[in-house]
Enzyme design. Sequence first.
Site, mmCIF file in Angstrom:
data_model
loop_
_atom_site.group_PDB
_atom_site.id
_atom_site.type_symbol
_atom_site.label_atom_id
_atom_site.label_comp_id
_atom_site.label_asym_id
_atom_site.label_seq_id
_atom_site.Cartn_x
_atom_site.Cartn_y
_atom_site.Cartn_z
ATOM 1 N N HIS A 57 -20.030 27.090 0.683
ATOM 2 C CA HIS A 57 -20.647 26.109 -0.198
ATOM 3 C C HIS A 57 -20.740 26.669 -1.615
ATOM 4 O O HIS A 57 -20.461 27.852 -1.859
ATOM 5 C CB HIS A 57 -22.021 25.721 0.333
ATOM 6 C CG HIS A 57 -21.957 24.934 1.609
ATOM 7 N ND1 HIS A 57 -23.063 24.419 2.221
ATOM 8 C CD2 HIS A 57 -20.890 24.573 2.383
ATOM 9 C CE1 HIS A 57 -22.714 23.770 3.321
ATOM 10 N NE2 HIS A 57 -21.407 23.856 3.448
ATOM 11 N N GLU A 59 -23.152 27.499 -3.644
ATOM 12 C CA GLU A 59 -24.050 28.619 -3.895
ATOM 13 C C GLU A 59 -23.423 29.936 -3.418
ATOM 14 O O GLU A 59 -23.493 30.970 -4.098
ATOM 15 C CB GLU A 59 -25.384 28.404 -3.174
ATOM 16 C CG GLU A 59 -26.089 27.110 -3.560
ATOM 17 C CD GLU A 59 -25.753 25.950 -2.631
ATOM 18 O OE1 GLU A 59 -26.656 25.161 -2.335
ATOM 19 O OE2 GLU A 59 -24.574 25.835 -2.209
ATOM 20 N N ALA A 164 -3.411 -4.456 -8.570
ATOM 21 C CA ALA A 164 -2.712 -4.571 -9.851
ATOM 22 C C ALA A 164 -2.465 -6.046 -10.099
ATOM 23 O O ALA A 164 -2.110 -6.791 -9.174
ATOM 24 C CB ALA A 164 -1.391 -3.809 -9.820
ATOM 25 N N TRP A 180 7.516 -4.841 -9.262
ATOM 26 C CA TRP A 180 6.279 -4.107 -9.468
ATOM 27 C C TRP A 180 5.527 -4.780 -10.579
ATOM 28 O O TRP A 180 6.081 -5.010 -11.656
ATOM 29 C CB TRP A 180 6.558 -2.643 -9.837
ATOM 30 C CG TRP A 180 7.204 -1.859 -8.736
ATOM 31 C CD1 TRP A 180 8.506 -1.523 -8.632
ATOM 32 C CD2 TRP A 180 6.553 -1.286 -7.595
ATOM 33 N NE1 TRP A 180 8.724 -0.787 -7.496
ATOM 34 C CE2 TRP A 180 7.535 -0.626 -6.842
ATOM 35 C CE3 TRP A 180 5.236 -1.294 -7.138
ATOM 36 C CZ2 TRP A 180 7.236 0.033 -5.660
ATOM 37 C CZ3 TRP A 180 4.941 -0.637 -5.969
ATOM 38 C CH2 TRP A 180 5.937 0.019 -5.248
ATOM 39 N N THR A 206 0.139 -8.599 4.082
ATOM 40 C CA THR A 206 0.667 -7.727 3.029
ATOM 41 C C THR A 206 1.585 -6.675 3.623
ATOM 42 O O THR A 206 2.632 -6.346 3.045
ATOM 43 C CB THR A 206 -0.496 -7.050 2.270
ATOM 44 O OG1 THR A 206 -1.310 -8.057 1.665
ATOM 45 C CG2 THR A 206 0.025 -6.110 1.210
ATOM 46 N N ARG A 217 2.343 10.117 -2.602
ATOM 47 C CA ARG A 217 3.607 10.827 -2.808
ATOM 48 C C ARG A 217 3.681 11.415 -4.219
ATOM 49 O O ARG A 217 3.205 10.810 -5.179
ATOM 50 C CB ARG A 217 4.794 9.874 -2.576
ATOM 51 C CG ARG A 217 4.805 9.290 -1.173
ATOM 52 C CD ARG A 217 6.011 8.393 -0.910
ATOM 53 N NE ARG A 217 6.007 7.171 -1.692
ATOM 54 C CZ ARG A 217 5.315 6.079 -1.394
ATOM 55 N NH1 ARG A 217 4.511 6.087 -0.337
ATOM 56 N NH2 ARG A 217 5.390 5.002 -2.149
ATOM 57 N N GLU A 312 -6.497 -2.024 -0.246
ATOM 58 C CA GLU A 312 -5.427 -2.367 -1.183
ATOM 59 C C GLU A 312 -4.970 -3.821 -1.087
ATOM 60 O O GLU A 312 -4.040 -4.210 -1.775
ATOM 61 C CB GLU A 312 -4.241 -1.415 -0.977
ATOM 62 C CG GLU A 312 -4.546 0.024 -1.339
ATOM 63 C CD GLU A 312 -3.315 0.789 -1.789
ATOM 64 O OE1 GLU A 312 -2.322 0.159 -2.199
ATOM 65 O OE2 GLU A 312 -3.346 2.024 -1.735
ATOM 66 N N LEU A 318 -9.322 -8.770 0.693
ATOM 67 C CA LEU A 318 -10.248 -8.435 -0.390
ATOM 68 C C LEU A 318 -11.399 -9.443 -0.434
ATOM 69 O O LEU A 318 -12.558 -9.072 -0.643
ATOM 70 C CB LEU A 318 -9.506 -8.394 -1.727
ATOM 71 C CG LEU A 318 -8.597 -7.180 -1.940
ATOM 72 C CD1 LEU A 318 -7.664 -7.404 -3.120
ATOM 73 C CD2 LEU A 318 -9.423 -5.925 -2.150
#
Length: 399
Positions: A57, A59, A164, A180, A206, A217, A312, A318
Amino acid sequence: MAPVSHHQLHHKHMRHAIALARRGQGRVEPNPMVGCVVVRDEKVIASGYHRHFGGPHGEVDAISQLRNGHLATSGADIYVNLEPCSHYGKTPPCIDLLIKAGPRRIFVAMVDPFDQVNGRGIQQLRSAGIEVQVGLCEDQARDLNEPYLKRVSTGQPWVIAKWAQTVDGMIADSTGHSRWISGCDSRRMVHKLRARVDAIVVAVGTAIVDDPLLTARDVPLGRIARRVVVDPQLRLPDSARILQTADEEHPVALAASQEALRNQPGRVKQLQSRGIEVLAVPTSLSDPSRLVLSDLFKHMVGQWSATNVLVEGGAKLLGCVFAECLVDQVIVFVAPKMLGDQGATTAVAGFAGRSLESADQFMLQRNMRVGEDVMLEYRVRRNSDSPGGAVERSIPSVS
């Protein structure tokens, strides 16, 4: 130039400890991130942090750097962003080493709410005659370990919703094509994000349309995330790259309804023979086509020790995680493109009859330019923070 006050120095050293702790992000979970700074005669004589799960840890890492060990720390001040542990886990309790070190004071940013600590470490230090001050830079310390604190207090992981989109809010065109939308710099940031989370979740629709790998990657790996497909009816084909690349080092799980598992025992057995975990997730009483995602995420914590989960997409998935109030953090990459097509796919879908008064509210934490894109990072404002309080909402189905 005015001299630096003791108050300013204390804050400076604790902020240093917090910055050191952050270096362990993605490597120490399910443990919290911890940094430590040792100061003597107003000079830093040692510093360290928790570098990886199962390792020393913060400390211990700091004190072990001193040649004279506890002799060098006698009479020193120690700054640590989280209460030192007082129990045996992967390593011995840090309390024993700190008491032996004999510092003059220990500054602790916040109490560790974990059941086996939760003030016991502070009490043991004080019982040993060491002055302990609690609360220095507590807000920053809490911000750092938000995922850990949520998991310990609720049994649920920290959930990051990521997508995105175009400037007009679309994540795919009318044909479902999404590659993209964002640029290569944004995609590299996503790979870095994947490289520090415990699980990556995607909807079966999806997974079929985009056929993603969902791996990190060309970036340093803090950990390898488990890839999870929300697939209520076990529709994902064997040809999917997620299934084709499943092995012990790159685990995959399919979350399906209990009915689907009963109706397709051969399919379940075939998937399991390939090392793919098939999870039976309860469905909503009001909508049997929808899996109860809170149960799925609780399984991730209980069985996989997950702290951070990345969702994602797609849009309906979502919508479900937002509807169940599971999302903590939102990361959006906005590309300098516009579709202007009513048939295109919005980022989040499935709600009906929503008004501005009932809309989910976010708090902007960070914004930055990433190549030609803009990255926006938000925290979700909880119902208790919202002007209108809690809101009842319908929950969309995941196809």
